[in-house]
Design a protein around this motif. Sequence first.
Motif, PDB file in Angstrom:
ATOM      1  N   LEU A  28       9.878  26.128   3.311  1.00 53.92           N
ATOM      2  CA  LEU A  28       8.452  26.296   3.562  1.00 53.92           C
ATOM      3  C   LEU A  28       8.077  25.783   4.950  1.00 53.92           C
ATOM      4  N   THR A  29       7.148  26.459   5.578  1.00 50.87           N
ATOM      5  CA  THR A  29       6.564  25.993   6.828  1.00 50.87           C
ATOM      6  C   THR A  29       5.225  25.340   6.514  1.00 50.87           C
ATOM      7  N   VAL A  30       5.093  24.070   6.853  1.00 49.63           N
ATOM      8  CA  VAL A  30       3.834  23.352   6.655  1.00 49.63           C
ATOM      9  C   VAL A  30       2.947  23.624   7.856  1.00 49.63           C
ATOM     10  N   LEU A  31       1.784  24.204   7.614  1.00 55.83           N
ATOM     11  CA  LEU A  31       0.904  24.616   8.702  1.00 55.83           C
ATOM     12  C   LEU A  31       0.194  23.421   9.331  1.00 55.83           C
ATOM     13  N   GLU A  32       0.053  23.491  10.644  1.00 52.88           N
ATOM     14  CA  GLU A  32      -0.663  22.429  11.359  1.00 52.88           C
ATOM     15  C   GLU A  32      -2.149  22.478  11.018  1.00 52.88           C
ATOM     16  N   ASP A  33      -2.687  21.326  10.683  1.00 57.73           N
ATOM     17  CA  ASP A  33      -4.123  21.195  10.411  1.00 57.73           C
ATOM     18  C   ASP A  33      -4.826  21.021  11.755  1.00 57.73           C
ATOM     19  N   ASP A  34      -5.025  22.118  12.479  1.00 54.37           N
ATOM     20  CA  ASP A  34      -5.472  22.045  13.866  1.00 54.37           C
ATOM     21  C   ASP A  34      -6.911  21.582  14.029  1.00 54.37           C
ATOM     22  N   LEU A  35      -7.703  21.581  12.963  1.00 53.67           N
ATOM     23  CA  LEU A  35      -9.060  21.033  13.022  1.00 53.67           C
ATOM     24  C   LEU A  35      -9.119  19.617  12.458  1.00 53.67           C
ATOM     25  N   SER A  36      -7.948  19.087  12.100  1.00 50.52           N
ATOM     26  CA  SER A  36      -7.840  17.709  11.573  1.00 50.52           C
ATOM     27  C   SER A  36      -8.788  17.474  10.407  1.00 50.52           C
ATOM     28  N   PHE A  37      -8.795  18.416   9.467  1.00 50.30           N
ATOM     29  CA  PHE A  37      -9.650  18.245   8.287  1.00 50.30           C
ATOM     30  C   PHE A  37      -9.108  17.203   7.317  1.00 50.30           C
ATOM     31  N   PHE A  38      -7.831  17.294   7.008  1.00 54.05           N
ATOM     32  CA  PHE A  38      -7.277  16.413   5.980  1.00 54.05           C
ATOM     33  C   PHE A  38      -7.267  14.958   6.444  1.00 54.05           C
ATOM     34  N   LEU A  39      -7.670  14.093   5.542  1.00 54.08           N
ATOM     35  CA  LEU A  39      -7.748  12.669   5.846  1.00 54.08           C
ATOM     36  C   LEU A  39      -6.370  12.026   5.883  1.00 54.08           C
ATOM     37  N   GLU A  40      -6.344  10.787   6.368  1.00 54.86           N
ATOM     38  CA  GLU A  40      -5.130   9.973   6.316  1.00 54.86           C
ATOM     39  C   GLU A  40      -4.926   9.511   4.871  1.00 54.86           C
ATOM     40  N   TYR A  41      -3.744   9.769   4.341  1.00 53.14           N
ATOM     41  CA  TYR A  41      -3.434   9.355   2.975  1.00 53.14           C
ATOM     42  C   TYR A  41      -2.263   8.370   3.032  1.00 53.14           C
ATOM     43  N   GLN A  42      -2.584   7.140   3.436  1.00 52.93           N
ATOM     44  CA  GLN A  42      -1.566   6.104   3.524  1.00 52.93           C
ATOM     45  C   GLN A  42      -1.432   5.445   2.155  1.00 52.93           C
ATOM     46  N   GLY A  43      -0.178   5.281   1.707  1.00 54.07           N
ATOM     47  CA  GLY A  43       0.060   4.736   0.378  1.00 54.07           C
ATOM     48  C   GLY A  43      -0.080   3.219   0.338  1.00 54.07           C
ATOM     49  N   ALA A  44      -0.730   2.714  -0.702  1.00 59.08           N
ATOM     50  CA  ALA A  44      -0.885   1.273  -0.883  1.00 59.08           C
ATOM     51  C   ALA A  44      -1.028   0.972  -2.366  1.00 59.08           C
ATOM     52  N   MET A  45      -0.530  -0.176  -2.779  1.00 64.50           N
ATOM     53  CA  MET A  45      -0.673  -0.548  -4.177  1.00 64.50           C
ATOM     54  C   MET A  45      -2.057  -1.146  -4.414  1.00 64.50           C
ATOM     55  N   THR A  46      -2.680  -0.754  -5.512  1.00 61.59           N
ATOM     56  CA  THR A  46      -3.984  -1.287  -5.875  1.00 61.59           C
ATOM     57  C   THR A  46      -3.863  -2.028  -7.202  1.00 61.59           C
ATOM     58  N   LEU A  47      -4.642  -3.094  -7.333  1.00 57.30           N
ATOM     59  CA  LEU A  47      -4.655  -3.868  -8.574  1.00 57.30           C
ATOM     60  C   LEU A  47      -5.975  -4.600  -8.676  1.00 57.30           C
ATOM     61  N   ARG A  48      -6.320  -5.008  -9.885  1.00 56.17           N
ATOM     62  CA  ARG A  48      -7.549  -5.759 -10.068  1.00 56.17           C
ATOM     63  C   ARG A  48      -7.424  -7.115  -9.376  1.00 56.17           C
ATOM     64  N   GLN A  49      -8.509  -7.558  -8.765  1.00 57.42           N
ATOM     65  CA  GLN A  49      -8.487  -8.830  -8.047  1.00 57.42           C
ATOM     66  C   GLN A  49      -8.130  -9.981  -8.974  1.00 57.42           C
ATOM     67  N   GLU A  50      -8.571  -9.922 -10.216  1.00 61.51           N
ATOM     68  CA  GLU A  50      -8.259 -11.001 -11.164  1.00 61.51           C
ATOM     69  C   GLU A  50      -6.755 -11.092 -11.415  1.00 61.51           C
ATOM     70  N   THR A  51      -6.070  -9.958 -11.425  1.00 62.64           N
ATOM     71  CA  THR A  51      -4.617  -9.963 -11.592  1.00 62.64           C
ATOM     72  C   THR A  51      -3.938 -10.602 -10.389  1.00 62.64           C
ATOM     73  N   LEU A  52      -4.410 -10.249  -9.187  1.00 65.32           N
ATOM     74  CA  LEU A  52      -3.845 -10.832  -7.968  1.00 65.32           C
ATOM     75  C   LEU A  52      -4.127 -12.326  -7.883  1.00 65.32           C
ATOM     76  N   ASP A  53      -5.320 -12.727  -8.310  1.00 64.69           N
ATOM     77  CA  ASP A  53      -5.665 -14.155  -8.293  1.00 64.69           C
ATOM     78  C   ASP A  53      -4.770 -14.942  -9.246  1.00 64.69           C
ATOM     79  N   GLU A  54      -4.470 -14.350 -10.392  1.00 65.33           N
ATOM     80  CA  GLU A  54      -3.634 -15.036 -11.378  1.00 65.33           C
ATOM     81  C   GLU A  54      -2.172 -15.062 -10.963  1.00 65.33           C
ATOM     82  N   TYR A  55      -1.737 -13.969 -10.307  1.00 62.85           N
ATOM     83  CA  TYR A  55      -0.329 -13.859  -9.911  1.00 62.85           C
ATOM     84  C   TYR A  55      -0.231 -13.479  -8.428  1.00 62.85           C
ATOM     85  N   PRO A  56      -0.558 -14.402  -7.526  1.00 64.27           N
ATOM     86  CA  PRO A  56      -0.510 -14.088  -6.089  1.00 64.27           C
ATOM     87  C   PRO A  56       0.886 -13.737  -5.592  1.00 64.27           C
TER      88      PRO A  56
END
Length: 313
Positions: free
Chosen positions: A238-266
């Motif tokens: 497949l050829t992935v087409l260039e988004d020449d108008l830069s419509f698509f946002l940045e989709y950087q991966g990151a883990m998300t969790l509830r703050q209470e979980t992070l506070d309990e298990y830093p």
Amino acid sequence: MNAITSKTKKITALAAGLTLLLTGCAGEPNANTDGGDAELADASLTVGSKEFVESILLGQITAVALENAGASIEDKTGITGSATVREALQTGEIDMYWDYTGTGWVNILGNTTEEVPEDLYAAVAEADAENSIAWLEPAPFENTYAIAVPEDFAEENNIATISDAVTFIQENPDQGSICAASEFINRDDGLPGLQEAYGFEFSEVVELDLNLVYAQIGKECFFGEVTSTDARNLANDLTVLEDDLSFFLEYQGAMTLRQETLDEYPAIANIMAPISEALTADVITELNGQVDLEGQRPKDVAEKWLESEGFLE
């Protein structure tokens, strides 16, 4: 413009079979390996994910790493839909999952694609903190939405950008069909916003399970929704087409969790930081390919990679 017509393809047997392959024993607790330094020895954590390969794989990497640190892990990877997995996080059905900055900005926080901050991760993390959700430091890969066509089709018709595709579709409406998953079809940062930004409409929208889209580009439809780190782009020529108008946002991966979980298990943040840093675009694409192209189980791929990188004791 012609109104979009949409037809739904129900290929439930194939989708169900693939889901079983991807999730393995999703919903069942993983056996504790008794490894690591037991930083999380008293923790009982539930790891979730969305339904597509990369998300499941990231969930399995997380589950294996935290289990190695002594946590008791329940596997709930493979939840269908961004809204569903986010609700599961907020209600406590799961404790964590990986998401993407573009999804956070538009779908979770309700912003538009018109005014996007320069540091999207920082803006999303700050805003979502008000919802008591923490975003850990992002990985150095970006998995954006994209539009793809078969390589030979692109070459024959001189299509390299989405603007090229728009011109082609307007001149050849009988070849203006797109295969896409339900979420992309309905998201503002997906098909509706794309068509508005480029001022056109696909002549037909063929709705498929996302895992079936790649193989149907050039068969069921001429164009298709893909994501940039999916190894099936190469495997299916497949050829992935260039988004020449830069419509698509940045989709950087990151883990998300509830703050209470992070506070309990830093320790969770400390354990995941070097793992996240190691997940470059090349790495995650290679790992995706081991599942999508070679048929390996996400958990097996996760364990093998973590061990090879020295993240398991």
